[in-house]
Scaffold this motif. Structure first.
Motif, PDB file in Angstrom:
ATOM      1  N   GLY A  68     -13.188 152.787  38.824  1.00 53.72           N
ATOM      2  CA  GLY A  68     -12.320 151.780  39.467  1.00 53.72           C
ATOM      3  C   GLY A  68     -12.147 150.680  38.481  1.00 53.72           C
ATOM      4  O   GLY A  68     -11.736 149.537  39.208  1.00 53.72           O
ATOM      5  N   GLN A  69     -12.432 150.727  37.212  1.00 55.74           N
ATOM      6  CA  GLN A  69     -12.237 149.768  36.419  1.00 55.74           C
ATOM      7  C   GLN A  69     -10.714 149.379  35.854  1.00 55.74           C
ATOM      8  O   GLN A  69     -10.166 150.354  35.989  1.00 55.74           O
ATOM      9  CB  GLN A  69     -13.101 149.656  35.193  1.00 55.74           C
ATOM     10  CG  GLN A  69     -14.664 149.701  35.498  1.00 55.74           C
ATOM     11  CD  GLN A  69     -15.318 149.777  34.041  1.00 55.74           C
ATOM     12  OE1 GLN A  69     -15.561 150.948  33.820  1.00 55.74           O
ATOM     13  NE2 GLN A  69     -15.841 148.863  33.379  1.00 55.74           N
ATOM     14  N   THR A  70     -10.378 148.303  35.592  1.00 55.19           N
ATOM     15  CA  THR A  70      -9.092 147.948  34.917  1.00 55.19           C
ATOM     16  C   THR A  70      -9.293 147.647  33.402  1.00 55.19           C
ATOM     17  O   THR A  70     -10.206 146.550  33.407  1.00 55.19           O
ATOM     18  CB  THR A  70      -8.397 146.679  35.615  1.00 55.19           C
ATOM     19  OG1 THR A  70      -7.930 147.382  36.873  1.00 55.19           O
ATOM     20  CG2 THR A  70      -7.085 146.527  34.941  1.00 55.19           C
ATOM     21  N   LEU A  71      -8.802 148.337  32.710  1.00 56.00           N
ATOM     22  CA  LEU A  71      -8.842 147.901  31.423  1.00 56.00           C
ATOM     23  C   LEU A  71      -7.493 147.577  30.501  1.00 56.00           C
ATOM     24  O   LEU A  71      -6.615 148.300  30.720  1.00 56.00           O
ATOM     25  CB  LEU A  71      -9.469 148.993  30.602  1.00 56.00           C
ATOM     26  CG  LEU A  71     -10.687 149.888  30.911  1.00 56.00           C
ATOM     27  CD1 LEU A  71     -11.127 151.140  30.220  1.00 56.00           C
ATOM     28  CD2 LEU A  71     -11.936 148.820  30.749  1.00 56.00           C
ATOM     29  N   ALA A  72      -7.564 146.311  30.182  1.00 55.94           N
ATOM     30  CA  ALA A  72      -6.451 145.800  29.646  1.00 55.94           C
ATOM     31  C   ALA A  72      -6.427 145.701  27.986  1.00 55.94           C
ATOM     32  O   ALA A  72      -7.406 145.193  27.620  1.00 55.94           O
ATOM     33  CB  ALA A  72      -6.153 144.105  30.170  1.00 55.94           C
ATOM     34  N   PHE A  73      -5.627 146.372  27.549  1.00 52.54           N
ATOM     35  CA  PHE A  73      -5.621 146.478  26.004  1.00 52.54           C
ATOM     36  C   PHE A  73      -4.352 146.130  25.305  1.00 52.54           C
ATOM     37  O   PHE A  73      -3.310 145.876  25.741  1.00 52.54           O
ATOM     38  CB  PHE A  73      -5.699 147.909  25.755  1.00 52.54           C
ATOM     39  CG  PHE A  73      -4.495 148.857  26.005  1.00 52.54           C
ATOM     40  CD1 PHE A  73      -3.259 149.109  25.199  1.00 52.54           C
ATOM     41  CD2 PHE A  73      -4.350 149.693  27.356  1.00 52.54           C
ATOM     42  CE1 PHE A  73      -2.420 149.666  25.448  1.00 52.54           C
ATOM     43  CE2 PHE A  73      -3.108 150.273  27.735  1.00 52.54           C
ATOM     44  CZ  PHE A  73      -2.079 150.400  26.720  1.00 52.54           C
ATOM     45  N   ALA A  74      -4.634 145.770  24.087  1.00 56.53           N
ATOM     46  CA  ALA A  74      -3.207 145.329  23.260  1.00 56.53           C
ATOM     47  C   ALA A  74      -3.652 145.660  21.662  1.00 56.53           C
ATOM     48  O   ALA A  74      -4.802 145.363  21.470  1.00 56.53           O
ATOM     49  CB  ALA A  74      -2.856 143.948  23.416  1.00 56.53           C
ATOM     50  N   PHE A  75      -2.841 145.811  20.873  1.00 57.63           N
ATOM     51  CA  PHE A  75      -3.164 145.781  19.324  1.00 57.63           C
ATOM     52  C   PHE A  75      -1.906 145.787  18.772  1.00 57.63           C
ATOM     53  O   PHE A  75      -0.757 146.415  19.326  1.00 57.63           O
ATOM     54  CB  PHE A  75      -3.963 147.224  18.978  1.00 57.63           C
ATOM     55  CG  PHE A  75      -3.171 148.514  19.379  1.00 57.63           C
ATOM     56  CD1 PHE A  75      -2.665 148.885  18.438  1.00 57.63           C
ATOM     57  CD2 PHE A  75      -3.450 148.938  20.636  1.00 57.63           C
ATOM     58  CE1 PHE A  75      -1.867 150.313  18.754  1.00 57.63           C
ATOM     59  CE2 PHE A  75      -3.021 150.204  21.097  1.00 57.63           C
ATOM     60  CZ  PHE A  75      -2.236 150.856  20.076  1.00 57.63           C
ATOM     61  N   ASP A  76      -1.905 145.379  17.373  1.00 59.60           N
ATOM     62  CA  ASP A  76      -0.835 145.383  16.716  1.00 59.60           C
ATOM     63  C   ASP A  76      -0.683 146.369  15.667  1.00 59.60           C
ATOM     64  O   ASP A  76      -1.612 146.709  15.024  1.00 59.60           O
ATOM     65  CB  ASP A  76      -0.593 144.146  16.010  1.00 59.60           C
ATOM     66  CG  ASP A  76      -0.384 142.980  16.806  1.00 59.60           C
ATOM     67  OD1 ASP A  76       0.447 142.829  17.779  1.00 59.60           O
ATOM     68  OD2 ASP A  76      -1.214 141.858  16.499  1.00 59.60           O
ATOM     69  N   LEU A  77       0.379 147.114  15.496  1.00 53.43           N
ATOM     70  CA  LEU A  77       0.714 148.386  14.676  1.00 53.43           C
ATOM     71  C   LEU A  77       1.937 148.200  13.826  1.00 53.43           C
ATOM     72  O   LEU A  77       2.901 148.019  14.161  1.00 53.43           O
ATOM     73  CB  LEU A  77       0.834 149.690  15.415  1.00 53.43           C
ATOM     74  CG  LEU A  77       1.158 150.821  14.650  1.00 53.43           C
ATOM     75  CD1 LEU A  77      -0.043 151.199  13.848  1.00 53.43           C
ATOM     76  CD2 LEU A  77       1.445 152.237  15.655  1.00 53.43           C
TER      77      LEU A  77
END
Length: 447
Positions: A200-209
């Motif tokens: 039930g978690q919400t995982l916000a992600f971001a990364f530069d490639l």
């Protein structure tokens, strides 16, 4: 028709067939040079990076499941409870996937050949919404979960040019080489903190490639809602893959394209399930889209297309030559037809060799001008008049101009070719409408 005229027409037809020999040799040379260029381009890509495809991120949650099974003892017949453990993994696709990228291109030369490389600065972000109890329901208690990780497939990891750092719910985590799962091929993965066992978690992600590649950049839209935006100063994009951009702007200053897809359009959950359960991952990797950065001005392709019109071109030139002969009562020897035909064939060899060093349009103008000048000079003596030679050269220049139009207008090449042939046939019929062909056959040739 008399034997003399019939012999002349037969000789011209035979000569046209014989001229196909040098034309076929030149066509083979085009294929050979094209193959050599392809080998050089592959060699350049081998020393830098190949085409790139981004697949992911995909959340992978390893587990150990405890299985209880009642069995019967073979000798005593007593029933007993056997406990065993089975390892596996749960896979989750992001609920939202966003990729924003700016792509710049550059040329790498090796000898006379050039390869176009690109450098993509991308920002990948989104979020995972994990289902309650990870979608396992009442069986959750039989599972023991291990350290999860985020897998990102990158077809050629040599093109990665930055230190990858993942921002996950405010935390900064480092990527490690390899996807951590052989199904996704080459790439990277980021180990994650332990997840809540109830899900039930919400995982916000971001990364530069930052990614370097050659020829093509493709993306697999892994999100339930996927949005991809690419912009580049490259003015000749070719959009490829399963989905076209929902919006795009292409101009001489470059292009800007946006894609938007959903699980309803991609059916990516089923494709991932087939990849995991049946090891059939082509459906997952094949649901991609992107842009190709191949230069549209391919001199070998255009030269090959020009050679395909060679027989028609030679026939039209000989037809004009023959009209001068019958209308002006001149005798033209088959050897003179042969020399003119060889000059026409030489045009394609000049075009091939010059286009490897110059822009195709300039190479075409120089090759056509050389052949028109040579044939016009020669024909002025054959037809005993520089005015006739200049007129013949003008007709030949018009044919070369029409041929270039056919090469440039891919979508209308058949229409233009048909109109050209019809126009030439109509001109011949108009010019010879009052000609006594039997009289031409009886006419004595003049020196």
């Amino acid at each position: 028709m008399s034997r003399t005229l019939g012999f002349k027409l037969g000789a011209i037809a035979l000569l046209m067939l014989l001229l196909m020999i040098p034309l076929l040799m030149i066509d083979g040379l085009v294929d050979e040079r094209q193959g050599l260029r392809h080998e050089v381009l592959q060699d350049i890509a081998r020393s830098s990076s190949y085409r790139q495809q981004i697949t992911g991120p995909i959340l992978v949650l390893p587990y150990v499941k405890t299985i209880h099974e009642w069995k019967t003892h073979e000798k005593t017949g007593e029933r007993y409870l056997e406990e065993r453990q089975r390892s596996g993994r749960l896979y989750f696709l992001p609920d939202r996937f966003v990729l924003d990228g700016a792509v710049n291109t550059e040329l790498r030369a090796r000898g006379i050949y050039e390869a176009r490389l690109y450098r993509a600065d991308t920002r990948i972000s989104g979020q995972f919404r994990l289902p309650s109890r990870f979608g396992l329901g009442d069986e959750l208690g039989f599972y023991r979960f291990e350290a999860p990780f985020l897998a990102v497939g990158i077809s050629d990891i040599r093109g990665i040019s930055n230190d990858l750092q993942l921002q996950l719910n405010g935390q900064t985590l480092s990527f490690a080489p390899g996807t951590g799962d052989s199904r996704f091929g080459a790439g990277v993965h980021a180990p994650l903190p332990a997840l809540d066992a109830q899900g039930g978690q919400t995982l916000a992600f971001a990364f530069d490639l930052k990614l370097q590649g050659t020829e093509q950049l493709a993306v697999v839209p892994v999100g339930r809602d996927s949005r991809v935006s690419l912009n580049s100063p490259w003015p000749h994009p070719s959009f490829v893959g399963e989905y076209l951009p929902s919006q795009r702007e292409v101009s001489e200053q470059g292009f800007n394209a946006q894609w938007q897809t959903s699980f309803f359009a991609t059916n990516l959950e089923e494709a991932l399930d087939n990849c995991v359960r049946r090891e059939q991952c082509q459906g997952l990797f094949g649901r991609n889209f992107g842009v190709s950065f191949v230069d549209p001005v391919d001199q070998y392709l255009k030269t090959d297309r020009a050679i395909k019109y060679a027989l028609l071109f030679i026939a039209l030139t000989f037809a004009a030559f023959f009209l001068f002969e019958v209308l002006k009562r001149l005798a033209v020897h088959p050897v003179q037809y042969t020399l003119v035909g060889l000059s026409l064939a030489l045009f394609y060899l000049l075009l091939l060799s010059l286009s490897e060093h110059l822009h195709f349009a300039l190479a075409y103008v120089l090759s056509a001008s050389a052949c028109v000048g040579l044939i016009g000079f020669y024909v002025s003596f054959v037809l005993h008049s520089w005015q006739r030679g200049a007129g013949f050269a003008g007709l030949l220049a018009a044919l070369y101009a029409m041929l270039y139009g056919l090469l440039s207008a891919e979508d209308y090449a058949l229409l233009m070719g048909s109109l050209l042939v019809f126009g030439v046939l109509g001109s011949v019929m108009v010019l010879t409408r009052k000609l006594d062909w039997y009289g031409v056959g009886r006419a004595a040739p003049q020196a």
